[in-house]
Write an enzyme that holds these catalytic residues in place. Structure first.
Site, mmCIF file in Angstrom:
data_model
loop_
_atom_site.group_PDB
_atom_site.id
_atom_site.type_symbol
_atom_site.label_atom_id
_atom_site.label_comp_id
_atom_site.label_asym_id
_atom_site.label_seq_id
_atom_site.Cartn_x
_atom_site.Cartn_y
_atom_site.Cartn_z
ATOM 1 N N LYS A 83 -9.719 2.739 -2.810
ATOM 2 C CA LYS A 83 -9.999 2.171 -1.393
ATOM 3 C C LYS A 83 -11.260 2.102 -0.959
ATOM 4 O O LYS A 83 -11.458 3.315 -0.596
ATOM 5 C CB LYS A 83 -8.541 2.901 -0.207
ATOM 6 C CG LYS A 83 -9.052 2.033 1.160
ATOM 7 C CD LYS A 83 -7.856 2.309 1.805
ATOM 8 C CE LYS A 83 -7.222 1.756 3.614
ATOM 9 N NZ LYS A 83 -6.220 2.209 3.869
ATOM 10 N N CYS A 105 -6.066 -2.440 2.247
ATOM 11 C CA CYS A 105 -5.521 -2.811 3.524
ATOM 12 C C CYS A 105 -7.132 -2.744 4.651
ATOM 13 O O CYS A 105 -7.514 -4.037 4.615
ATOM 14 C CB CYS A 105 -5.887 -1.527 4.095
ATOM 15 S SG CYS A 105 -4.182 -0.801 5.901
ATOM 16 N N GLU A 140 0.970 -1.769 0.355
ATOM 17 C CA GLU A 140 -0.161 -0.177 0.587
ATOM 18 C C GLU A 140 1.108 1.038 0.173
ATOM 19 O O GLU A 140 1.524 1.685 0.676
ATOM 20 C CB GLU A 140 -1.378 0.461 1.466
ATOM 21 C CG GLU A 140 -1.665 0.930 0.913
ATOM 22 C CD GLU A 140 -2.727 0.695 3.069
ATOM 23 O OE1 GLU A 140 -1.951 0.452 3.303
ATOM 24 O OE2 GLU A 140 -3.553 1.594 2.832
#
Lengths: 411, 411
Positions: free
Chosen positions: A216, A253, A141
């Protein structure tokens, strides 16, 4: 591939401040080096699902890759999952590569130099992946910067780039050279929409073209992960990218804590879901071996988990909302990148402390084989849950509660 | 509470037919007895989330309970999870009991005798739970019969009972005597609806009253679990039972593979979700430590997992749809009942081989504390998923796929 610690090294294990021991490489090595072989075999069966019925083979990487790993000091491990042979489909074996790394130079350096140093650090690891015949490579990430969101300082926004910016261009040449799909998780600046930022994965095709991006979906507000200070929840849905080597998706994540997020990638047909992450020991280490494996089991796909490595220290101290004194880092990124399979097995993890490249062969036919075997999709009753969720999101929702009529009145 | 194996016993571990070792009690003991203490501490931290910051204390059970466990040969372990003290709420500590057991007499015996023998076998274990001050007790799936669904023989339907049948009546007296909520998973016959069967949990209040029932939501068609031969998917939704001691729900067996099922109990406010199950080694053992813990983490509640113990042999051989010869049992129920907490920690598991009672104290305040800390509910974007699922269930659904335009045409 595996480099075993010896007894002498283990004898030198020390206790860290939080009482945990340090100096060992990974859970896998800690167990393998300290249990008798038949005990290790059984522990490994219980923990990873690998026994006589399911085998994880070790792959020998080419000399060009191992020499790069020795020269540049990164861990390199390689494994292969098996699937049953089918009558009507050929095996669809894909070689996946994951890279975990620490930052390259101090966060006090000029931003241009920091990014350049990261490029230079990654170059030999990407070369090792390419020369190992990796088909799909994923970086960690926001790989092109330190994970500075703990500071809440807006100056770090300067690291952000458009989806077709310099980091993408840097990787496009490797994609083309090695005929390799590359997933590049960056801090994106959307120049066409008010210059806002996103936490974005750019998917680069094996011809060097940009196939698309994913932003994300779930943004944390926990511990030092003050990410909503910088960017909001993604607006790209749950795309599955159909590449030369299979259907892939990216769950960035914190999205790994959300079963619905994993599910939606599965409903759209993902065969491998990558989870590039940045997470630290105190907060999440016991969750790390759980959530990705659960997603792989529940959705009958492979999950590739990547975490940063090392401790990143920032110029200005910051507080963490826990009443403790200001400090300049937010803990140890514990690496431990690994791959989970739909049959509930998994690879050993990369090191907790060192940069690393994990190469894994997987036959994507295993996904449908496990859908057929367990029938989770067939038995999922999605119609029921559409209704449940539709009710839940209404402000006037009332939970389905059956109260004991003999219950004493309580507030 | 914990009875440790000694070195001599470990030296006698043998290899079973499938290459796994037998003769050890549980993963916890295998690790604790064979690793040096500082190695075990670190392995335990990585695997269970227990370190200096999070402590799982051992409880000493009263002599009345331990003497029953010795006399009747069942494992008895007891632990306590901690939560932070709050300023505005008192701690809400609940003592939960789980029972795992093998069947009592051969499956060839008269059905009346089999059920009676199970009652007699359970009596001292329930007494031990009651005298230990357990507030909520849960038995294993279909505890009042052998798990005969592998046979596909309809004669086993004779074990089914109405929700207020003899098994419920047997337990109601204990509930009243010990002021204890009891969850009783049975094979239910619904006499008012065409005499169909359900896989049902009856929730008995601490005054001996029936609070309500829940019927298993997801029915397996995998391996020897031919349960849809006997009963269909439940029609009771996802009820949460508000009892004297907290809000509880029951996710029966195969429902643990379905993240949406876990989610719906959470949306309705469950603080503890019980997962009474019957599952065997070859099929699911590597999933067992994953799914319940993932549910506890993702939904910020406690999960109590119960599995049967032992091998059940049936009068007539049956095939398993795997091309192998007919056989009379479908493997070893591996016990290993345990409890998962919302902070990602968990208790050690009960034995893989012996009957057992697991007693665990938990402060239900931990649920909201972890909702506040991680914010999974707040960041879940349910509106997005209502839409995703609503689209998915339409026959004309088209997955969100971004195809590489340079991709060679493939079928």
């Amino acid at each position: 591939m595996e480099k075993s610690q010896n007894g002498e090294e283990n004898a030198q294990l020390n206790l860290s401040n939080d009482g945990s021991i340090c100096g060992y490489d990974s859970l896998h090595h800690l167990l393998k080096d300290n249990l008798k072989p038949h005990h290790f075999q059984e522990v490994n069966r219980l923990l990873t699902g690998l026994n006589c019925g399911k085998v994880l083979e070790t792959i020998t990487l080419p000399e060009s890759a191992t020499s790069l790993s020795v020269k540049h000091g990164f861990d390199a491990q390689a494994f292969s999952f098996r699937a049953d042979k089918e009558l009507l489909r050929e095996p669809r074996v894909v070689r996946v590569g994951l890279i975990q790394n620490s930052i390259a130079i101090p966060t006090t350096a000029h931003f241009v130099d920091q990014k350049k140093a990261l490029f230079e650090k990654l170059r030999p690891i990407i070369d090792a992946a390419g020369s190992s015949g990796v088909n799909i490579l994923c970086l960690q990430e926001a790989w092109m910067m330190p994970f500075a969101f703990c500071t809440r300082e807006k100056k770090w926004c300067e690291f952000a780039e458009p989806a077709d910016g310099e980091s993408t261009k840097f990787l496009q040449s490797f994609a083309k050279k090695y005929n390799m799909v590359i997933i590049s998780p960056i801090l994106e600046r959307d120049v066409n929409h008010g210059e806002v930022m996103w936490n974005t994965a750019v998917v680069i095709g094996n011809h060097g073209n940009i196939i698309g991006i994913h932003r994300k979906n779930h943004i944390p507000r926990v511990g030092d992960f003050n990410e909503s200070t910088y960017y909001m929840e993604g607006n790209t849905g749950h795309p599955v990218f159909e590449t030369e080597f299979g259907k892939i998706a990216i769950n960035i994540c914190y999205g790994r804590h959300h079963p619905l997020n994993w599910l939606a990638f599965g409903l759209n047909g993902a065969e491998i879901v990558f989870n590039p992450a940045a997470t630290v020991g105190e907060l999440s280490e016991p969750m790390w071996p759980i959530e990705a494996r659960n997603a792989a089991i529940a959705n009958s796909y492979f999950v590739a988990s990547i975490n940063r490595v090392g401790t990143e220290t920032f110029p200005n101290p910051f507080t963490s909302g826990d009443g403790k004194p200001a400090h300049a880092d937010f803990g140890h990124f514990y690496g431990s990148s690994y791959i989970s399979a739909p049959d509930a097995s998994c690879t050993p993890s990369l090191s907790r402390n060192r940069d690393g490249l994990l190469v894994t062969d997987m036959d994507l036919n295993l996904c449908r084989q496990y859908k057929d075997k367990w029938g989770f999709r067939m038995t999922a009753r999605y119609e029921l849950y559409v209704e449940t969720l539709a009710q839940y999101v209404k402000p006037e929702f009332e939970p389905q509660v059956i109260r004991d009529p003999l219950l004493h009145k309580r507030c």
